[in-house]
Design an enzyme around this catalytic site. Structure first.
Site, PDB file in Angstrom:
ATOM      1  N   HIS A 116      63.420  87.760 -49.564  1.00 45.57           N
ATOM      2  CA  HIS A 116      62.741  88.149 -48.317  1.00 45.57           C
ATOM      3  C   HIS A 116      61.317  88.558 -48.677  1.00 45.57           C
ATOM      4  CE1 HIS A 116      67.033  88.994 -46.815  1.00 45.57           C
ATOM      5  NE2 HIS A 116      66.617  87.831 -46.369  1.00 45.57           N
TER       6      HIS A 116
ATOM      7  N   GLU B 293      59.639  92.250 -48.716  1.00 42.66           N
ATOM      8  CA  GLU B 293      60.303  93.335 -49.441  1.00 42.66           C
ATOM      9  C   GLU B 293      59.561  93.552 -50.756  1.00 42.66           C
ATOM     10  OE1 GLU B 293      64.437  92.323 -47.106  1.00 42.66           O
ATOM     11  OE2 GLU B 293      64.481  92.329 -49.296  1.00 42.66           O
TER      12      GLU B 293
ATOM     13  N   HIS C 271      66.316  93.699 -53.310  1.00 44.25           N
ATOM     14  CA  HIS C 271      65.839  93.742 -51.920  1.00 44.25           C
ATOM     15  C   HIS C 271      65.446  95.161 -51.537  1.00 44.25           C
ATOM     16  CE1 HIS C 271      67.480  89.776 -50.379  1.00 44.25           C
ATOM     17  NE2 HIS C 271      68.030  89.867 -51.577  1.00 44.25           N
TER      18      HIS C 271
ATOM     19  N   GLU D 258      70.045  96.653 -52.730  1.00 41.76           N
ATOM     20  CA  GLU D 258      69.099  97.212 -51.757  1.00 41.76           C
ATOM     21  C   GLU D 258      68.559  98.517 -52.326  1.00 41.76           C
ATOM     22  OE1 GLU D 258      68.122  95.840 -48.953  1.00 41.76           O
ATOM     23  OE2 GLU D 258      69.646  94.290 -48.553  1.00 41.76           O
TER      24      GLU D 258
HETATM   25 ZN   LIG Z   1      66.269  91.483 -48.163  1.00 36.74          ZN
END
Ligand SMILES: [Zn+2]
Length: 347
Positions: free
Chosen positions: A66, A69, A161, A225
């Site tokens: 992504h 990020e 992420h 994350e």
């Molecule tokens: Zn992500």
């Protein structure tokens, strides 16, 4: 020749945009030695580490699946820069991936398609730059694992992420579906040492990058994350220090020294329900700023998908990854419930 002044992120973004840097700033297809090995710049955002006497681990560290990020991108960039400056000397084969340069350049999560839905072959169902890049990334991961020295080896992939929204647990990792294989205590401990003390177990195949490496290559692979999305330069790097230290140790130590597994250290959540958006008229019935892992009371209305109502059916059910704007047919919300670690099959 030194490369202390080359910024691998600028090189990646410019090159991927078709405006490559010139002369000594151009790294494509170059090998740059460090004391104990070499960095190979295979493609824009695809950089491998080849130690002269590699240890028994093959480690993939990816970021920017992504594009907005930024903290994981800064972490990967700075580890590569530290190698170029001779500050750290990896002994494990490593593949660094800056996954979606085009999305980074426009400061967006993606250009046309959420890339973390395009792995395990899903890239064949479309023709956007993200479909092509996902196919290329699979190819680079495959050759990285395939070109390892012979012998017993251990494969890892941490796909880094940050989340769009706040979270009741700032750091958490998704443990891809294991198809019944036991969960690894060592990975619980490694992630906890990174500051990741919450795990979400996936109970079905997905088209994420980490599931791809786990399923296709037998890697211990995770979607990690690390906190909340912020613009470049605005990340509080002290919040990521433990993760940076552990990823650096993973590639620079021959044997990682981890504390003994502690079953009460990690909270584990199981996916309870997947709620997909199937029609235009889809609504989430809670505010936009509700944090991931927020618990709702039994009976509360979570979402309506056309005429279908989704209500909380169990005490302790928590929401995660809500996004009412996903494309039709995609996941708009997950709910999870806590699972006692003692009940898991661990090895
Ligand atoms: Zn992500």
């Amino acid at each position: 020749m030194t490369h202390n002044d080359v910024d691998v992120l600028t090189w990646t973004l410019k090159g991927a945009a078709g405006e490559p840097l010139e002369n000594d700033q151009q790294l494509l297809n170059r090998r740059i030695a460090y004391d104990g090995g070499a960095l190979l710049f295979q493609d824009y955002g695809v950089i491998s580490v080849e130690p002269e006497q590699p240890g028994d681990k093959d480690v993939v560290l990816s970021c920017a699946v992504h594009g907005d990020e930024t903290a994981p991108i800064e972490i990967v960039r700075d580890i590569i820069h530290a190698i170029l400056r001779g500050e750290i000397k990896p002994v494990q084969r490593t593949l660094f991936l800056i996954a979606n340069p085009a999305a980074i350049s426009i400061g967006k999560r993606f250009v046309d398609m959420n890339m973390n839905r395009l792995f395990s072959g899903a890239h064949a169902n479309g023709d956007t730059p993200e479909h092509h890049r996902a196919a290329n990334l699979e190819h680079y991961v495959s050759s990285f694992y395939a070109n390892a020295p012979v012998g017993e080896r251990r494969r890892f992939h941490y796909d880094l992420h940050t989340a769009i929204r706040d979270s009741q647990y700032e750091k958490f990792a998704v443990y891809p579906f294991t198809h019944g294989a036991p969960y690894k205590k060592e990975q619980f401990t490694f992630l906890a040492e990174c500051g990741v003390e919450t795990l979400l177990l996936n109970q079905a195949p997905t088209t994420t990058f980490s599931y791809y490496s786990a399923r296709t290559h037998g890697a211990d692979a995770f979607t990690v994350e690390l906190g909340k999305v912020r613009p470049f330069g605005e990340n509080d790097r002290s919040k990521f220090a433990a993760a940076e230290r552990m990823f650096t140790a993973l590639i620079c130590e021959r044997e990682l020294c981890l504390p003994t597994f502690d079953p009460v250290r990690t909270k584990v959540y199981d996916v309870y329900r997947t709620i997909n958006r199937t029609v235009e008229n889809f609504t989430l019935h809670f505010p936009d700023d509700v944090a991931n892992f927020t618990a709702f009371a039994k009976g509360e209305l979570l979402a309506t998908d056309g005429d279908t109502e989704y209500r909380v059916s169990q005490d302790g059910e928590r929401i995660i990854f809500p996004n009412a704007k996903v494309a039709l047919g995609q996941r708009a919300l997950l709910t999870v419930v806590e699972l006692p670690v003692e009940g898991l099959q661990l090895v």
